[in-house]
Write a protein that holds these residues in place. Structure first.
Motif, PDB file in Angstrom:
ATOM      1  N   GLY A 294     -41.762   3.999 -47.408  1.00  0.00           N
ATOM      2  CA  GLY A 294     -40.264   3.866 -48.231  1.00  0.00           C
ATOM      3  C   GLY A 294     -40.454   3.602 -49.437  1.00  0.00           C
ATOM      4  N   TYR A 295     -41.248   3.792 -50.173  1.00  0.00           N
ATOM      5  CA  TYR A 295     -41.233   3.472 -51.911  1.00  0.00           C
ATOM      6  C   TYR A 295     -40.271   4.366 -52.555  1.00  0.00           C
ATOM      7  CZ  TYR A 295     -43.349   3.195 -56.460  1.00  0.00           C
ATOM      8  OH  TYR A 295     -43.400   3.058 -57.929  1.00  0.00           O
ATOM      9  N   ARG A 296     -39.938   5.520 -52.204  1.00  0.00           N
ATOM     10  CA  ARG A 296     -38.715   6.198 -53.030  1.00  0.00           C
ATOM     11  C   ARG A 296     -37.472   6.332 -52.170  1.00  0.00           C
ATOM     12  NH1 ARG A 296     -39.675  12.299 -52.334  1.00  0.00           N
ATOM     13  NH2 ARG A 296     -41.627  12.234 -50.914  1.00  0.00           N
ATOM     14  N   PHE A 297     -37.509   5.840 -50.981  1.00  0.00           N
ATOM     15  CA  PHE A 297     -36.640   6.244 -49.819  1.00  0.00           C
ATOM     16  C   PHE A 297     -35.441   4.952 -49.617  1.00  0.00           C
ATOM     17  CE2 PHE A 297     -39.782   8.896 -47.470  1.00  0.00           C
ATOM     18  CZ  PHE A 297     -39.481  10.091 -48.021  1.00  0.00           C
ATOM     19  N   ALA A 298     -34.429   5.354 -48.887  1.00  0.00           N
ATOM     20  CA  ALA A 298     -33.377   4.041 -48.715  1.00  0.00           C
ATOM     21  C   ALA A 298     -34.176   3.119 -47.805  1.00  0.00           C
ATOM     22  CB  ALA A 298     -32.343   4.785 -48.040  1.00  0.00           C
ATOM     23  N   GLN A 299     -34.026   2.023 -48.288  1.00  0.00           N
ATOM     24  CA  GLN A 299     -34.760   0.856 -47.344  1.00  0.00           C
ATOM     25  C   GLN A 299     -34.424   0.663 -46.218  1.00  0.00           C
ATOM     26  OE1 GLN A 299     -37.741  -0.485 -48.844  1.00  0.00           O
ATOM     27  NE2 GLN A 299     -37.180   1.352 -50.020  1.00  0.00           N
ATOM     28  N   THR A 300     -33.063   0.601 -45.866  1.00  0.00           N
ATOM     29  CA  THR A 300     -32.742   0.048 -44.548  1.00  0.00           C
ATOM     30  C   THR A 300     -33.103   1.012 -43.414  1.00  0.00           C
ATOM     31  OG1 THR A 300     -30.757  -1.037 -45.492  1.00  0.00           O
ATOM     32  CG2 THR A 300     -30.557  -0.450 -42.997  1.00  0.00           C
ATOM     33  N   PRO A 301     -32.888   2.472 -43.386  1.00  0.00           N
ATOM     34  CA  PRO A 301     -33.269   3.217 -42.309  1.00  0.00           C
ATOM     35  C   PRO A 301     -34.698   3.334 -42.148  1.00  0.00           C
ATOM     36  CG  PRO A 301     -32.261   4.513 -44.109  1.00  0.00           C
ATOM     37  CD  PRO A 301     -32.115   3.183 -44.308  1.00  0.00           C
ATOM     38  N   ILE A 302     -35.546   3.434 -43.183  1.00  0.00           N
ATOM     39  CA  ILE A 302     -37.091   3.608 -43.087  1.00  0.00           C
ATOM     40  C   ILE A 302     -37.507   2.377 -42.654  1.00  0.00           C
ATOM     41  CG2 ILE A 302     -37.706   2.886 -45.557  1.00  0.00           C
ATOM     42  CD1 ILE A 302     -39.064   5.865 -43.508  1.00  0.00           C
ATOM     43  N   ARG A 303     -37.316   1.243 -42.900  1.00  0.00           N
ATOM     44  CA  ARG A 303     -37.723  -0.047 -42.367  1.00  0.00           C
ATOM     45  C   ARG A 303     -37.398  -0.413 -41.076  1.00  0.00           C
ATOM     46  NH1 ARG A 303     -40.535  -2.931 -46.231  1.00  0.00           N
ATOM     47  NH2 ARG A 303     -40.304  -2.109 -48.416  1.00  0.00           N
ATOM     48  N   ALA A 304     -36.226   0.161 -40.691  1.00  0.00           N
ATOM     49  CA  ALA A 304     -35.759  -0.125 -39.252  1.00  0.00           C
ATOM     50  C   ALA A 304     -36.540   0.906 -38.352  1.00  0.00           C
ATOM     51  CB  ALA A 304     -34.341   0.480 -38.978  1.00  0.00           C
ATOM     52  N   PHE A 305     -37.078   2.104 -38.739  1.00  0.00           N
ATOM     53  CA  PHE A 305     -37.967   2.834 -38.172  1.00  0.00           C
ATOM     54  C   PHE A 305     -39.322   2.252 -38.261  1.00  0.00           C
ATOM     55  CE2 PHE A 305     -41.706   5.688 -39.171  1.00  0.00           C
ATOM     56  CZ  PHE A 305     -41.836   6.407 -37.710  1.00  0.00           C
ATOM     57  N   ALA A 306     -39.790   1.805 -39.233  1.00  0.00           N
ATOM     58  CA  ALA A 306     -41.073   1.315 -39.473  1.00  0.00           C
ATOM     59  C   ALA A 306     -41.339  -0.068 -38.235  1.00  0.00           C
ATOM     60  CB  ALA A 306     -41.488   0.907 -40.868  1.00  0.00           C
ATOM     61  N   ALA A 307     -40.395  -0.768 -38.385  1.00  0.00           N
ATOM     62  CA  ALA A 307     -40.603  -2.016 -37.678  1.00  0.00           C
ATOM     63  C   ALA A 307     -40.448  -1.541 -36.087  1.00  0.00           C
ATOM     64  CB  ALA A 307     -39.346  -2.701 -37.643  1.00  0.00           C
ATOM     65  N   THR A 308     -39.690  -0.717 -35.852  1.00  0.00           N
ATOM     66  CA  THR A 308     -39.701  -0.203 -34.376  1.00  0.00           C
ATOM     67  C   THR A 308     -41.155   0.211 -33.825  1.00  0.00           C
ATOM     68  OG1 THR A 308     -37.375   0.332 -34.832  1.00  0.00           O
ATOM     69  CG2 THR A 308     -38.470   1.208 -32.562  1.00  0.00           C
ATOM     70  N   SER A 309     -41.690   1.303 -34.633  1.00  0.00           N
ATOM     71  CA  SER A 309     -42.843   1.735 -34.212  1.00  0.00           C
ATOM     72  C   SER A 309     -43.722   0.948 -34.384  1.00  0.00           C
ATOM     73  CB  SER A 309     -42.869   3.013 -35.259  1.00  0.00           C
ATOM     74  OG  SER A 309     -43.208   2.494 -36.509  1.00  0.00           O
ATOM     75  N   THR A 310     -43.979   0.025 -35.251  1.00  0.00           N
ATOM     76  CA  THR A 310     -44.873  -1.006 -35.386  1.00  0.00           C
ATOM     77  C   THR A 310     -45.055  -1.654 -34.158  1.00  0.00           C
ATOM     78  OG1 THR A 310     -45.048  -0.999 -37.847  1.00  0.00           O
ATOM     79  CG2 THR A 310     -45.938  -2.962 -36.625  1.00  0.00           C
ATOM     80  N   LEU A 311     -43.900  -2.347 -33.749  1.00  0.00           N
ATOM     81  CA  LEU A 311     -43.692  -3.215 -32.464  1.00  0.00           C
ATOM     82  C   LEU A 311     -44.281  -2.447 -31.370  1.00  0.00           C
ATOM     83  CD1 LEU A 311     -40.511  -5.209 -33.378  1.00  0.00           C
ATOM     84  CD2 LEU A 311     -42.604  -5.964 -33.217  1.00  0.00           C
TER      85      LEU A 311
END
Length: 586
Positions: free
Chosen positions: A143-160
């Motif tokens: 998410g370095y250059r992306f909108a933080q909320t959607p990319i981190r919601a995806f990252a947290a979901t896939s990580t879990l």
């Protein structure tokens, strides 16, 4: 605070050792077949005490979120390489691959090769860029250059989800190991492991986890080397002689099984060409086809193991513990060296188990199966080649292996919730370190409970195969997003999130609909699985990459144009490290 930590650590240590004491006096399940192994109990106790001391030491050094997640970024490349190897040489690698080789022969190698060849991808595409762009989690990179909320919601979901699948395998291995050695009921063994793991992560964070992994990696490499040496020594250091003996034993076992089937079916065994069929079955362990039945499954399974490595959150997280990109590259070099050597040993251990374990009634139950389940091949082999003392050592090391990997997994899951969701999505970055740590520790407790419940539910599964499912999900969700976000200038937030979620959901859905879950776990009748292949990666990875590409090129929003314009800045930082955080600035 320190007094409180000591009290809790002491309580959990007593819990673990009390479990061993209960085993010594109780007659539960395996106890009547397996005498209490006091050597193993003593070594378990020594390891638990030693690692709790490390946790106490690490707790004093863990004062901030950076300390908790990355050990302050002050771990050297060599240390981190050993710790990554420790993370990677999990219960799946040690217990699962050797068991798969014992059961399927040559086909078991697909795990070793698949797990190993993912490392060049990390070496040349990911390691340096990860360290230069990231801070705590892989979402910082994606998410370095992306909108933080959607990319981190995806990252947290896939990580879990990846962490949950990976945790299952480790908990199953731990439960079966302690059940075998101590005579405890399976669920009690899983609860003890889950409790100890929570202590390490809650109090010691990444520092404690790293040092437990380093110590465990050294012990495991030494123990596996001795096992392989003893196996080959018994065959005059001739692999050919070892393979010939394994084929002979598999043929004899196949003959017995075929004769029993003929009798059960009411046929005269003399009229059945048992010898020829048995010889063919014995020889089959030297060629492919016992595990991977068709080319599609082979390609899909191999892709999951190769590309999943570059998408595992607990492995990616380790690159943020070193001070700079040079040390990150060094980490991968050392990790690849140790892991490659270890996987050669697992192949020898697997064939050694055929020759030393399958023919020894001491290690078999009344039905001819391995005591403790199929995953215990390496443990029984340790007893066969090194006696009770070496059995105790290998058992303690296997237990250490599981604890260290479970701790690393839990840490990556906790950081996804506290750093990606709580601190960045919900609090928009306006959060202090203490609050973030508190959320991380609450998440650790929740993950510990989930790990115990899932470990009990999946008791009968081969742990190497369960880990391969986690790899398939990581390859289908995390890897495409990371790859496209870092290397493709036209990738956008919308493309990464939609493609990532499609890869995630399709891989999970196809995994559930595959025979491994639909039939083996959920109990549906054989042949009823809607998805016929062993791994979904070939299909779900394709879905993810195509979706990321298609949605990104169709995205002409102002936000997308801004993100594309930021790519040159991201590329400069990822290649040069200019502006990247250093150990002191984490």
């Amino acid at each position: 605070m320190v007094h409180w930590i000591k009290q809790w650590a002491g309580a959990f240590a007593l819990l673990a050792l009390a479990g061993a004491a209960v085993a010594a006096g109780a007659d539960l399940g395996q106890a009547e077949k397996q005498p209490t192994n006091w050597t193993a109990i003593a070594m378990f106790g020594m390891f638990v005490a030693g690692t709790l001391y490390i946790t106490k030491w690490a707790a004093a050094k863990t004062k901030s979120a950076a300390d908790f997640y990355t050990g302050g970024g002050g771990i050297t490349g060599f240390q981190n390489g050993l710790a990554i190897a420790g993370d990677y040489m999990s219960a799946a690698s040690f217990l699962g691959i050797s068991a798969a080789v014992m059961a399927n022969g040559y086909d078991g190698l697909i795990f070793s090769i698949g797990f190993l060849v993912g490392w060049p991808i990390i070496t040349f595409l990911m390691a340096e860029r990860l360290r230069n762009l990231g801070k705590f989690t892989f979402a910082d990179v994606a998410g370095y250059r992306f909108a933080q909320t959607p990319i981190r919601a995806f990252a947290a979901t896939s990580t879990l989800i990846v962490v949950a699948f990976y945790l299952i395998a480790q908990m199953v291995g731990a439960g079966q190991l302690i059940k075998l050695l101590f005579g405890l009921e399976y669920w009690m063994a899983v609860v003890i492991v889950g409790s100890l793991m929570m202590v390490y992560v809650l109090f010691g964070g990444m520092t404690a986890t790293t040092w437990v992994q380093i110590i465990k990696a050294v012990l495991l490499l030494c123990g596996a080397s001795f096992m392989a040496f003893m196996v080959l020594w018994n065959f005059g250091f001739s692999p050919e002689a070892m393979f010939a003996k394994a084929v002979e034993i598999k043929s004899l076992l196949a003959a017995d099984a075929l004769t029993a089937e003929a009798v059960k079916a009411g046929a005269d065994p003399a009229t059945v060409d048992v010898a020829a069929a048995a010889a063919a079955k014995g020889l089959s362990i030297m060629g492919p086809g016992n595990f991977v039945k068709d080319p599609i499954s082979a390609i899909s399974f191999g892709m999951a193991l190769m590309f999943g490595t570059a998408g595992l959150p607990h492995i990616l997280m380790r690159f943020f513990t070193v001070p700079d990109a040079k040390e990150a590259r060094k980490s991968v070099f050392w990790a690849t060296t140790w892991i490659g050597y270890f996987y050669i040993l697992t192949f020898i251990i697997g064939f050694g188990a055929i020759t030393f374990v399958l023919t020894n009634p001491q290690f078999l139950d009344a039905k001819g199966g391995l005591l403790g389940g199929g995953n215990m091949a390496a443990i029984h082999l340790a007893n066969a080649v090194g006696g009770n003392v070496f059995l105790g050592f290998i058992s303690a090391v296997a237990f250490a292996t599981i604890l260290a990997v479970v701790a690393g997994l839990t840490l990556s899951g906790a950081s996804a919730v506290s750093h990606d969701l709580y601190a960045t999505v919900f609090k928009k970055g306006n959060v202090d370190s203490a609050s973030e740590l508190r959320v991380s520790r609450i998440t650790t407790l929740c993950l510990g409970v989930v790990a115990v419940v899932l470990g009990i539910a999946f008791e009968k599964q081969n742990i190497a195969f369960m880990v391969s499912l986690a790899f398939a999900i990581a390859a289908s969700a995390n890897f495409p997003v990371l790859f496209m976000a870092v290397l493709w200038k036209d990738c956008t937030t919308r493309g990464a999130v939609i493609g990532g979620f499609l890869g995630l959901f399709s891989s999970v859905a196809l995994t559930v609909l595959s025979p491994s879950i639909w039939e083996a776990v959920l109990g549906n009748e054989k042949g009823s699985a809607l998805f016929p292949y062993a791994s979904p990666a070939l299909f779900s990875m394709t879905i993810a990459f195509v979706a990321i590409w298609l949605v990104s090129i169709l995205d002409n929003s102002a936000q997308a144009k801004k993100e594309r314009a930021l790519f040159p800045d991201q590329e400069i930082r990822s290649e040069t490290g200019i502006g990247a955080s250093v150990a002191s600035g984490h």
